[in-house]
Every structure is written in structure tokens, then in C-alpha cells.
Design a protein around this motif. Structure first.
Motif, PDB file in Angstrom:
ATOM      1  N   PRO A 107       0.783  -1.245   0.000  1.00  0.00           N
ATOM      2  CA  PRO A 107       0.000   0.000   0.000  1.00  0.00           C
ATOM      3  C   PRO A 107       0.811   1.289   0.000  1.00  0.00           C
ATOM      4  O   PRO A 107       0.341   2.308  -0.517  1.00  0.00           O
ATOM      5  N   ASP A 108       2.014   1.283   0.578  1.00  0.00           N
ATOM      6  CA  ASP A 108       2.766   2.540   0.623  1.00  0.00           C
ATOM      7  C   ASP A 108       3.412   2.888  -0.705  1.00  0.00           C
ATOM      8  O   ASP A 108       3.839   4.035  -0.908  1.00  0.00           O
ATOM      9  N   PHE A 109       3.481   1.926  -1.631  1.00  0.00           N
ATOM     10  CA  PHE A 109       4.009   2.229  -2.965  1.00  0.00           C
ATOM     11  C   PHE A 109       2.884   2.089  -4.010  1.00  0.00           C
ATOM     12  O   PHE A 109       2.041   2.964  -4.103  1.00  0.00           O
ATOM     13  N   PHE A 110       2.843   1.031  -4.778  1.00  0.00           N
ATOM     14  CA  PHE A 110       1.854   0.953  -5.855  1.00  0.00           C
ATOM     15  C   PHE A 110       0.476   0.481  -5.383  1.00  0.00           C
ATOM     16  O   PHE A 110      -0.505   0.676  -6.103  1.00  0.00           O
ATOM     17  N   ASP A 111       0.407  -0.159  -4.222  1.00  0.00           N
ATOM     18  CA  ASP A 111      -0.875  -0.627  -3.693  1.00  0.00           C
ATOM     19  C   ASP A 111      -1.653  -1.389  -4.770  1.00  0.00           C
ATOM     20  O   ASP A 111      -2.759  -1.013  -5.173  1.00  0.00           O
ATOM     21  N   VAL A 112      -1.049  -2.483  -5.226  1.00  0.00           N
ATOM     22  CA  VAL A 112      -1.554  -3.165  -6.432  1.00  0.00           C
ATOM     23  C   VAL A 112      -2.942  -3.776  -6.253  1.00  0.00           C
ATOM     24  O   VAL A 112      -3.666  -3.954  -7.236  1.00  0.00           O
ATOM     25  N   LYS A 113      -3.319  -4.095  -5.019  1.00  0.00           N
ATOM     26  CA  LYS A 113      -4.661  -4.657  -4.822  1.00  0.00           C
ATOM     27  C   LYS A 113      -5.740  -3.597  -5.044  1.00  0.00           C
ATOM     28  O   LYS A 113      -6.792  -3.875  -5.614  1.00  0.00           O
ATOM     29  N   LYS A 129       7.911  16.626 -28.757  1.00  0.00           N
ATOM     30  CA  LYS A 129       7.391  16.484 -27.407  1.00  0.00           C
ATOM     31  C   LYS A 129       5.969  15.932 -27.447  1.00  0.00           C
ATOM     32  O   LYS A 129       5.123  16.429 -28.187  1.00  0.00           O
ATOM     33  N   LEU A 130       5.725  14.930 -26.629  1.00  0.00           N
ATOM     34  CA  LEU A 130       4.387  14.342 -26.507  1.00  0.00           C
ATOM     35  C   LEU A 130       3.925  14.515 -25.063  1.00  0.00           C
ATOM     36  O   LEU A 130       4.636  14.145 -24.128  1.00  0.00           O
ATOM     37  N   THR A 131       2.752  15.098 -24.898  1.00  0.00           N
ATOM     38  CA  THR A 131       2.167  15.275 -23.566  1.00  0.00           C
ATOM     39  C   THR A 131       1.073  14.229 -23.364  1.00  0.00           C
ATOM     40  O   THR A 131       0.222  14.043 -24.230  1.00  0.00           O
ATOM     41  N   ALA A 132       1.145  13.559 -22.229  1.00  0.00           N
ATOM     42  CA  ALA A 132       0.164  12.514 -21.929  1.00  0.00           C
ATOM     43  C   ALA A 132      -0.321  12.660 -20.498  1.00  0.00           C
ATOM     44  O   ALA A 132       0.404  13.143 -19.621  1.00  0.00           O
ATOM     45  N   ASP A 133      -1.557  12.247 -20.271  1.00  0.00           N
ATOM     46  CA  ASP A 133      -2.079  12.119 -18.919  1.00  0.00           C
ATOM     47  C   ASP A 133      -1.662  10.757 -18.380  1.00  0.00           C
ATOM     48  O   ASP A 133      -1.992   9.719 -18.979  1.00  0.00           O
ATOM     49  N   VAL A 134      -0.932  10.772 -17.276  1.00  0.00           N
ATOM     50  CA  VAL A 134      -0.498   9.529 -16.637  1.00  0.00           C
ATOM     51  C   VAL A 134      -1.276   9.373 -15.337  1.00  0.00           C
ATOM     52  O   VAL A 134      -1.362  10.309 -14.535  1.00  0.00           O
ATOM     53  N   THR A 135      -1.854   8.185 -15.140  1.00  0.00           N
ATOM     54  CA  THR A 135      -2.634   7.919 -13.935  1.00  0.00           C
ATOM     55  C   THR A 135      -2.006   6.765 -13.163  1.00  0.00           C
ATOM     56  O   THR A 135      -1.856   5.659 -13.687  1.00  0.00           O
ATOM     57  N   ILE A 136      -1.607   7.057 -11.919  1.00  0.00           N
ATOM     58  CA  ILE A 136      -1.035   6.066 -11.014  1.00  0.00           C
ATOM     59  C   ILE A 136      -1.716   6.225  -9.661  1.00  0.00           C
ATOM     60  O   ILE A 136      -1.879   7.344  -9.175  1.00  0.00           O
ATOM     61  N   ARG A 137      -2.140   5.131  -9.078  1.00  0.00           N
ATOM     62  CA  ARG A 137      -2.852   5.158  -7.790  1.00  0.00           C
ATOM     63  C   ARG A 137      -4.082   6.073  -7.849  1.00  0.00           C
ATOM     64  O   ARG A 137      -4.426   6.738  -6.887  1.00  0.00           O
ATOM     65  N   GLY A 138      -4.711   6.135  -9.007  1.00  0.00           N
ATOM     66  CA  GLY A 138      -5.916   6.930  -9.176  1.00  0.00           C
ATOM     67  C   GLY A 138      -5.672   8.415  -9.311  1.00  0.00           C
ATOM     68  O   GLY A 138      -6.622   9.202  -9.393  1.00  0.00           O
ATOM     69  N   ILE A 139      -4.407   8.835  -9.363  1.00  0.00           N
ATOM     70  CA  ILE A 139      -4.048  10.247  -9.489  1.00  0.00           C
ATOM     71  C   ILE A 139      -3.549  10.499 -10.910  1.00  0.00           C
ATOM     72  O   ILE A 139      -2.660   9.789 -11.395  1.00  0.00           O
ATOM     73  N   THR A 140      -4.100  11.512 -11.564  1.00  0.00           N
ATOM     74  CA  THR A 140      -3.743  11.820 -12.953  1.00  0.00           C
ATOM     75  C   THR A 140      -2.959  13.123 -13.023  1.00  0.00           C
ATOM     76  O   THR A 140      -3.389  14.147 -12.486  1.00  0.00           O
ATOM     77  N   ASP A 175       4.237  12.913  -6.579  1.00  0.00           N
ATOM     78  CA  ASP A 175       3.037  13.517  -7.171  1.00  0.00           C
ATOM     79  C   ASP A 175       1.903  12.502  -7.255  1.00  0.00           C
ATOM     80  O   ASP A 175       0.725  12.882  -7.298  1.00  0.00           O
ATOM     81  N   PHE A 176       2.270  11.214  -7.286  1.00  0.00           N
ATOM     82  CA  PHE A 176       1.289  10.143  -7.389  1.00  0.00           C
ATOM     83  C   PHE A 176       1.166   9.361  -6.066  1.00  0.00           C
ATOM     84  O   PHE A 176       0.577   8.277  -6.046  1.00  0.00           O
ATOM     85  N   GLU A 177       1.759   9.908  -5.023  1.00  0.00           N
ATOM     86  CA  GLU A 177       1.724   9.305  -3.682  1.00  0.00           C
ATOM     87  C   GLU A 177       2.326   7.899  -3.671  1.00  0.00           C
ATOM     88  O   GLU A 177       1.904   7.027  -2.901  1.00  0.00           O
ATOM     89  N   VAL A 178       3.345   7.708  -4.503  1.00  0.00           N
ATOM     90  CA  VAL A 178       4.082   6.448  -4.511  1.00  0.00           C
ATOM     91  C   VAL A 178       5.260   6.586  -3.546  1.00  0.00           C
ATOM     92  O   VAL A 178       6.158   7.392  -3.763  1.00  0.00           O
ATOM     93  N   GLY A 179       5.227   5.815  -2.467  1.00  0.00           N
ATOM     94  CA  GLY A 179       6.278   5.919  -1.460  1.00  0.00           C
ATOM     95  C   GLY A 179       6.388   7.317  -0.891  1.00  0.00           C
ATOM     96  O   GLY A 179       7.486   7.834  -0.683  1.00  0.00           O
ATOM     97  N   LYS A 180       5.251   7.929  -0.574  1.00  0.00           N
ATOM     98  CA  LYS A 180       5.254   9.336  -0.164  1.00  0.00           C
ATOM     99  C   LYS A 180       5.978   9.568   1.158  1.00  0.00           C
ATOM    100  O   LYS A 180       6.416  10.681   1.440  1.00  0.00           O
ATOM    101  N   SER A 186      16.769   7.828   0.220  1.00  0.00           N
ATOM    102  CA  SER A 186      16.666   6.381   0.112  1.00  0.00           C
ATOM    103  C   SER A 186      16.247   5.955  -1.298  1.00  0.00           C
ATOM    104  O   SER A 186      16.879   5.098  -1.920  1.00  0.00           O
ATOM    105  N   VAL A 187      15.173   6.565  -1.783  1.00  0.00           N
ATOM    106  CA  VAL A 187      14.675   6.292  -3.145  1.00  0.00           C
ATOM    107  C   VAL A 187      14.394   7.633  -3.809  1.00  0.00           C
ATOM    108  O   VAL A 187      13.625   8.440  -3.294  1.00  0.00           O
ATOM    109  N   GLY A 188      15.026   7.879  -4.942  1.00  0.00           N
ATOM    110  CA  GLY A 188      14.883   9.166  -5.614  1.00  0.00           C
ATOM    111  C   GLY A 188      13.438   9.498  -5.944  1.00  0.00           C
ATOM    112  O   GLY A 188      12.669   8.628  -6.362  1.00  0.00           O
ATOM    113  N   GLU A 189      13.078  10.760  -5.743  1.00  0.00           N
ATOM    114  CA  GLU A 189      11.724  11.188  -6.093  1.00  0.00           C
ATOM    115  C   GLU A 189      11.540  11.239  -7.604  1.00  0.00           C
ATOM    116  O   GLU A 189      10.459  10.945  -8.117  1.00  0.00           O
TER     117      GLU A 189
END
Length: 202
Positions: A107-113, A129-140, A175-180, A186-189
Motif C-alpha cells: 500500500p505505501d508504494f503501488f498498492d496493487v490490490k 514532445k508528446l504530452t500525456a495524462d499519466v494515472t497512477i494510484r488513481g491520481i492523474t 506527485d502520485f503518492e508512490v512511497g510518499k 533512500s529512493v529518488g523522487e
């Protein structure tokens, strides 16, 4: 009717007709572009979705998502994409370390369930340049990628047209609350993302 009133009506009509004409031309150009675009299927055996980030500031860890899919529309006349959508199965994360991969699924990273999919949808292309909407953990969030497309060329085995697409971009995992709650030391943002796709015309 006075001359001033008549001129006002004439100018208003001319402006309306001009705007209508421009809208018609734009609509025709858009329809022609869409008509020329053709759907392509992702060749997963020759495609990849990879990422990298720093570890303890000084080193770099590479990873990938092994399960992914997407849909592509490509205009061969203009040699450009007109649509691109993709998704990954977050549980397929692979950093070549089983313990780390299991942690990334929690849950603290990708919370795959709770969030089994992450998605990308192209919004615009300007030059390279290509701009895309990326959605991770329900955040776009919008992400800008360096964009390159090659082809089409004919696959000598299938006799169908194929293209190659490469996207290189950067995003901030927090920005996507991955390992916030995990420190940048420890792990680069900042996470570098590289997507390489080979796709074949349907």
C-alpha cells in the motif's frame, strides 16, 4: 435602414461567414487526418515499459513492468501518432529483486490490490514532445515525453506495416503518492520512464 446600420450588418455577416468557413476547413482537415489514421497493435515481444530512479543518491536502480497493453492510431502520410493509450499491470513490477518487488506492491508504494492498473493517454504532440495524462494510484498528472517514431516499414514475415515508438520522460513519484513517506535519499523522487513500442498495422 441607415448606411451605418447596413454596414454593421454586412460586416457581421462577413465575419460570421469567415468564421464558418474556417471552422469548416478545420473540420475537414481533422476528418481527413482521422480518416488517414490506421490502428496498430502493440507487439509485446518487441516492446518494453521501463523505469529507473536513484538509490542512496549515488546509484541507480532499473525496473520494468512486464505486463502491459495499448492501442495506437498512426497516420502514415504524416508519420505521426493521432492517438495513443496504454496500461500496465502494477503487480508485474520487476526490479530483479523479489523482496523489493514485493515491497513495491504494498500500500505505501503501488498498492496493487487497490490500484491494479496504471494508464497513459496521449493528449498532444508538438514537435518532438508528446504530452500525456499519466494515472497512477488513481491520481492523474500531465507528463511531457521526448517523442520519436520510426517507420512505417514492411515486416518481411507478416507483410504488414510496422512502426517503432520511443518515449522518454520524467515524473515525480510523490506527485502520485508512490512511497510518499520514503525519503528522497533512500529512493529518488524523480523517476525516469522509457517506453519502447513496436506496433503492427491491423
Amino acid at each position: 435602414m441607415s448606411n451605418a446600420t447596413q454596414n454593421l450588418h454586412t460586416n457581421a455577416f462577413s465575419l460570421s461567414f469567415s468564421l464558418f468557413g474556417k471552422a469548416l476547413l478545420f473540420g475537414s482537415a481533422l476528418a481527413l487526418s482521422l480518416a488517414n489514421a490506421a490502428p496498430y497493435v502493440v507487439d509485446k515481444a518487441h516492446s518494453s515499459v521501463g523505469f529507473s530512479t536513484s538509490h542512496m543518491v549515488i546509484s541507480e536502480v532499473n525496473g520494468a513492468f512486464n505486463e502491459f497493453d495499448g492501442s495506437i492510431d498512426f497516420d502514415p502520410a504524416k508519420k505521426t501518432l493521432t492517438a495513443l493509450k496504454g496500461e500496465i499491470n502494477t503487480k508485474s513490477v520487476d526490479t530483479n529483486n523479489k523482496g523489493r518487488d514485493e515491497h513495491l506492491k504494498k500500500p505505501d508504494f503501488f498498492d496493487v490490490k487497490k490500484f491494479p492498473k496504471a494508464t497513459l493517454e496521449m493528449k498532444s504532440i508538438k514537435g518532438k514532445k508528446l504530452t500525456a495524462d499519466v494515472t497512477i494510484r488513481g491520481i492523474t498528472k500531465p507528463v511531457v515525453f521526448d517523442y520519436e517514431v520510426k517507420g512505417p516499414v514492411e515486416n518481411e514475415h507478416s507483410k504488414k506495416q510496422i512502426i517503432a515508438i520511443k518515449l522518454d520522460g520524467k515524473l515525480n513519484r510523490k506527485d502520485f503518492e508512490v512511497g510518499k513517506d520514503t525519503s528522497n535519499a533512500s529512493v529518488g523522487e524523480e523517476v525516469k520512464v522509457r517506453i519502447q513500442i513496436e506496433a503492427q498495422a491491423q
